[in-house]
Design a protein around this motif. Structure first.
Motif, PDB file in Angstrom:
ATOM      1  N   ARG A  41      44.583 -93.534 159.894  1.00  0.00           N
ATOM      2  CA  ARG A  41      44.698 -94.791 159.153  1.00  0.00           C
ATOM      3  C   ARG A  41      45.888 -95.562 159.705  1.00  0.00           C
ATOM      4  NH1 ARG A  41      42.522 -96.051 154.313  1.00  0.00           N
ATOM      5  NH2 ARG A  41      44.486 -97.012 153.723  1.00  0.00           N
ATOM      6  N   ILE A  43      47.864 -99.556 159.987  1.00  0.00           N
ATOM      7  CA  ILE A  43      48.050-100.854 159.352  1.00  0.00           C
ATOM      8  C   ILE A  43      48.575-101.822 160.398  1.00  0.00           C
ATOM      9  CG2 ILE A  43      49.301-102.150 157.598  1.00  0.00           C
ATOM     10  CD1 ILE A  43      49.545 -99.542 156.025  1.00  0.00           C
ATOM     11  N   SER A  45      50.534-104.630 160.707  1.00  0.00           N
ATOM     12  CA  SER A  45      51.454-105.329 159.811  1.00  0.00           C
ATOM     13  C   SER A  45      52.043-106.580 160.435  1.00  0.00           C
ATOM     14  CB  SER A  45      52.582-104.389 159.388  1.00  0.00           C
ATOM     15  OG  SER A  45      53.303-103.969 160.526  1.00  0.00           O
ATOM     16  N   SER A 143      50.605-111.185 155.869  1.00  0.00           N
ATOM     17  CA  SER A 143      50.776-109.740 155.948  1.00  0.00           C
ATOM     18  C   SER A 143      52.022-109.290 155.189  1.00  0.00           C
ATOM     19  CB  SER A 143      50.871-109.307 157.409  1.00  0.00           C
ATOM     20  OG  SER A 143      51.187-107.953 157.506  1.00  0.00           O
ATOM     21  N   GLY A 147      50.535-106.864 152.699  1.00  0.00           N
ATOM     22  CA  GLY A 147      50.684-105.563 153.332  1.00  0.00           C
ATOM     23  C   GLY A 147      49.945-105.363 154.632  1.00  0.00           C
ATOM     24  N   GLY A 148      49.250-106.332 155.128  1.00  0.00           N
ATOM     25  CA  GLY A 148      48.620-106.202 156.430  1.00  0.00           C
ATOM     26  C   GLY A 148      47.171-105.768 156.355  1.00  0.00           C
ATOM     27  N   HIS A 150      44.389-103.000 156.977  1.00  0.00           N
ATOM     28  CA  HIS A 150      44.277-101.549 157.045  1.00  0.00           C
ATOM     29  C   HIS A 150      43.066-101.182 157.890  1.00  0.00           C
ATOM     30  CE1 HIS A 150      47.231-100.634 153.849  1.00  0.00           C
ATOM     31  NE2 HIS A 150      46.932-101.884 153.506  1.00  0.00           N
ATOM     32  N   THR A 152      40.895 -97.844 159.780  1.00  0.00           N
ATOM     33  CA  THR A 152      40.683 -96.396 159.903  1.00  0.00           C
ATOM     34  C   THR A 152      39.958 -96.167 161.213  1.00  0.00           C
ATOM     35  OG1 THR A 152      40.531 -96.136 157.506  1.00  0.00           O
ATOM     36  CG2 THR A 152      39.667 -94.350 158.867  1.00  0.00           C
TER      37      THR A 152
END
Length: 156
Positions: A41, A43, A45, A143, A147-148, A150, A152
């Motif tokens: 995972r 991010i 950012s 962001s 929080g940006g 995400h 995976t």
């Protein structure tokens, strides 16, 4: 006795042997397991605006060159097919201007079309670069608020 570092007083620890197994037997061979795909995972950012500007500049220059080449090829193919002569005939019969004939190549000649495509390509380079850089700045601001992005990623 533990070894000492040169010039220091702290002892250096040596690795100890592994503790003895309970049950006293030899270790059991493990059956080979199938490796499951790894999942990571991440991010996103922040996007560096300078990096976004450089990449978008290079891509827009490539698109501008492709636009000019495509225009040249399309104009050449249309001319070889005789499209401009047919358009001259149709418009000439509609207008029927007594002594003066109509020539569409006065309006869409090769040099005029290629020059226009070059101008459009230059404008494309400037606008695309500016918009991508502005988009990187806006992404960084949003962001910081949410929080940006995400992601995976899996390893198949």
């Amino acid at each position: 006795m533990p070894a000492r570092q040169a010039g220091g007083t702290a002892p250096v620890r040596r690795p100890e042997s592994a503790p003895a197994r309970q049950g006293g037997g030899a270790p059991r061979p493990q059956a080979p397991r199938q490796a499951a795909p790894r999942r990571v995972r991440l991010i996103v950012s922040r996007i560096d605006p300078w990096s976004a500007m450089k990449v978008s500049f290079l891509l827009s220059v490539a698109l501008g060159i492709a636009l000019v080449v495509m225009t040249v090829v399309l104009w050449t193919v249309l001319d070889a097919m005789g499209v401009f002569d047919q358009v001259n005939g149709v418009i000439g019969s509609v207008i029927q201007d007594g002594g003066e004939g109509f020539d569409i190549l006065d309006f869409i000649g090769f040099t005029r079309v290629v020059s226009l495509s070059i101008v459009i390509g230059v404008i494309d380079v400037i606008l695309f670069t500016a918009i991508a850089t502005l988009a990187a700045f806006l992404y960084n601001v949003s962001s910081a608020l949410v929080g940006g992005l995400h992601l995976t990623l899996t390893d198949d």
